[in-house]
Design an enzyme around this catalytic site. Sequence first.
Site, PDB file in Angstrom:
ATOM      1  CE  LYS A 489     -40.317   5.688  -5.490  1.00 56.51           C
ATOM      2  NZ  LYS A 489     -39.587   5.417  -6.714  1.00 56.51           N
ATOM      3  NE  ARG A 586     -32.928   4.548  -9.181  1.00 59.27           N
ATOM      4  CZ  ARG A 586     -34.183   4.910  -8.954  1.00 59.27           C
ATOM      5  NH1 ARG A 586     -34.468   6.165  -8.581  1.00 59.27           N
ATOM      6  NH2 ARG A 586     -35.178   4.066  -9.105  1.00 59.27           N
ATOM      7  CE1 TYR A 714     -34.054  33.247  14.972  1.00 59.88           C
ATOM      8  CE2 TYR A 714     -35.283  31.699  13.602  1.00 59.88           C
ATOM      9  CZ  TYR A 714     -34.780  32.087  14.842  1.00 59.88           C
ATOM     10  OH  TYR A 714     -35.009  31.297  15.934  1.00 59.88           O
TER      11      TYR A 714
HETATM   12  C1  PLP Z   1     -40.320   5.604  -7.846  1.00 62.03           C
HETATM   13  C2  PLP Z   1     -40.277   4.595  -8.898  1.00 62.03           C
HETATM   14  C3  PLP Z   1     -41.362   4.450  -9.781  1.00 62.03           C
HETATM   15  C4  PLP Z   1     -42.543   5.354  -9.805  1.00 62.03           C
HETATM   16  O1  PLP Z   1     -42.236   6.547 -10.424  1.00 62.03           O
HETATM   17  P1  PLP Z   1     -43.302   7.735 -10.579  1.00 62.03           P
HETATM   18  O2  PLP Z   1     -42.646   8.738 -11.413  1.00 62.03           O
HETATM   19  O3  PLP Z   1     -43.563   8.219  -9.195  1.00 62.03           O
HETATM   20  O4  PLP Z   1     -44.500   7.121 -11.179  1.00 62.03           O
HETATM   21  C5  PLP Z   1     -41.314   3.387 -10.678  1.00 62.03           C
HETATM   22  N1  PLP Z   1     -40.262   2.542 -10.710  1.00 62.03           N
HETATM   23  C6  PLP Z   1     -39.186   2.676  -9.904  1.00 62.03           C
HETATM   24  C7  PLP Z   1     -38.063   1.722 -10.025  1.00 62.03           C
HETATM   25  C8  PLP Z   1     -39.139   3.723  -8.978  1.00 62.03           C
HETATM   26  O5  PLP Z   1     -38.095   3.855  -8.181  1.00 62.03           O
END
Ligand code: PLP
Length: 819
Positions: A489, A586, A714
């Site tokens: 992602k 979430r 700045y």
């Molecule tokens: C991003 C994510 C992971 C990976 O997490 P890391 O801490 O980067 O290993 C695993 N599962 C879900 C559902 C995620 O959103």
Amino acid sequence: MINALTIQEVAIICKGKLIADSPESVVDQVAIDSRQTLSASNCLFVAMKGAKANGVDFIPELIQKGVRNFIIPTTYSPTFERGNFIQVDDPRAALQDLAAALRNRFEGPVIGITGSNGKTIVKEWLGQLLSQEFSVAKSPKSYNSQVGVPLSVFEIKSFHQVAILEAGISKAGEMASLERIIRPDLGILTNIGSAHDAGFSDRLNKLREKLSLFQDSKFLIYCKDQGIVSKEVEYLFPAEKLISWSDQPGADYTRAIKFKEEENRILLMKKDLTTLTFRTQLRDAASLENIIHAIVAALTLGLSAQKIQQGLDQLRPVDMRLTLKAGLKDCILIDDTYNHDLAGLRVALDFMKQQRPKRRKILILSDFLQQGKPEWIYPEAAQLIQNHQLDLILGVGTELSQLAESGVQNLYTWERTEDLLAHLREFQLENDLILITGARPFGLEKVVQQLQQRVHGTTLEINLNALTHNFNFYKRLLKEETKVMVMVKAFAYGGGAPEIANHIQTMGADYLAVAFTDEGVALRQQGIHLPIMVLNPSEESFASFLEYQLEPVVFSPEFFENLANWTNTHSETMKIHLDLDTGMHRLGFEKQHLEELKKLIHENQQLKITSIFTHLAAADESEEINYTIQQLQDFEQMTKEILPLLPQKPLLHALNSAGIVAFPDFQFDMVRLGIGLYGVEVTGNYSSDLLPVSQLKTTVSQVKTLPAGATVGYSRRGKLPKGGKIATLPIGYADGYDRRFSNGKGYVLIHGKKAPVIGNVCMDMVMVDVSDIEVEAGDEAIIYGAEIPLAPLAKEIGTIPYELLTHISSRVKRIYFLD
Ligand SMILES: *Cc1c(COP(=O)(O)O)cnc(C)c1O
């Protein structure tokens, strides 16, 4: 291989049991990866067990392809009608035995190089110096491991006159097997540093182990200036074997360096006071150390100072890595313009083969210079090229046309690089995969420059080998049968999704996951074929799931219902994944939704539940261990209620990177690897086991000397009460260089020294204080990388490495390399 062997001879060398239908078959090539191109009939496949795959699983496929000769573990019983099989206790040891035997048949001098830093560069430079007079075999890239060294030995051919092999070890006990293979006549110890300290009881033991490579060598070249090295070397070995150099008097060669504006001079004074002088463009301390090792070795092998100088004139402190770059018109370029020998070409072509499919595969190359007689080289090269089924071959030089005599088609050659450049347009390069490789004097980097997208001063370099290393590290923590889903992602945590996804595919991951549908669509359009889970799919994208074979996560009853209705009206089935909320809060089904979920599952068999997972809220926080265990237990509980409803058992998964490290008992069927792959170990327990994957760097635009009381940037926030010197870098918060790094919170590295940010970070630029550093415009500045680790930097500004990585803007060019 230096000479062909019958399979019977191989069996004797490896002390294996031969089950053969034709024991007289001849092998002259060894492969350990089923994807390596094989000229099938005379290839020997060694079925080893790696972190990612088990070689024996590929045997049926290889038999299909016509491969007939195999080294297999005794645990495997072949059931094929045809084929020659050698059963051994340990295929890796057999590979080493075979390499040792072939090394023995090589009569020229073998140079063995080890040490903590600089091995590969010394090998490359020495190879370049020597190849002016000898036909040189050398390990491709940094093939220096327990498997890499044997593979390097197999690249030695009968026409080679000198071989240079590099040995790398990461833990105690490894050198013995490498020594047995390399048995160097001339040794080079580059230096001893902190790399791999963790694998040894202390630094002295590490040094001793490294030195054991030279136990039987005739000569050993080393630098006297590292006390621990000279003491140990001089204690262990007789004086007549040692060739030392030093910046102090008393060594065989005393080095002095004169820095000049244009080029530097290296003076090497011998004990009889005769002095050799060399001109060089090299400036930094590490390069000047590496080049002396190469020069002293070349002198020892009888090269004249004049020849060495000619070689030095061709050396550049350039990148010798195989890099993947974005080209114009959607082309992808593989830049290997540093290196040009058969072993290197083989590695580069294999790398090419692993890339995403493009319209055509094109090779641009030059004559092979000083590699041996053309009639030896070109037929071999032709075979290699033919095996890789290239669509077009463009060549520079007078000898390359000989490839056509060996049957290479679609070959066009010119005498000079300029002529090639002038004709390049005629080939309408577009959406092609192009490998560019050539000997230095041809300057094929000009071709790369012409074909690549213009790179704005800032680049993010991604080390694909480091990615593999990290992947294998996590693989080793897992049970053999546990699958790995890799999270790509957010542009693969900032690294660039398609290239990384492609590499992950070749490493042997089982699944990919993206956050949004578009990300998945983009991966499919770029030719990625692994299954892809979409974490947060939107309802507008239902049709895309089918069109692009994406597998949505279903996280609520409403979403389930909508997707079910849509698939019903379209009479389609779809693979889906269920997200259970056990405490992350979430997305996901909560316990109270279970009854409703069960009903939906029951009524909608067209939705195929492929996996069920939960996400841990605090796997990296040791004080939250009870919360995490509760989450995992709830997950087990909830899945127990769902599983009986399903016709097929889905994959269960819960662990992210931190979870893999901290909760190995809860691997279930699969894990979801994210940040760890990209080199950040968030629990902090295994940081030194991971390699940094990315390096963000830029070049200095301007240097200014400012008077006392001047202010910088700045709002006049940067203050120089006593005056000083600043450098302006073309990277700002729009590139992802966080504005919170303003006013000394952040720093960059220039020539290895810290330069703190002065004033506020601007949108496209930042100023750093270089009052104590020798800097000029065009010098390199490292923003993040091995020497500027992300975790402390993130902490300094109150964020986490994830944010720094994913914020690197898409206008920063990504470059991928193998080292
Ligand atoms: C991003 C994510 C992971 C990976 O997490 P890391 O801490 O980067 O290993 C695993 N599962 C879900 C559902 C995620 O959103």
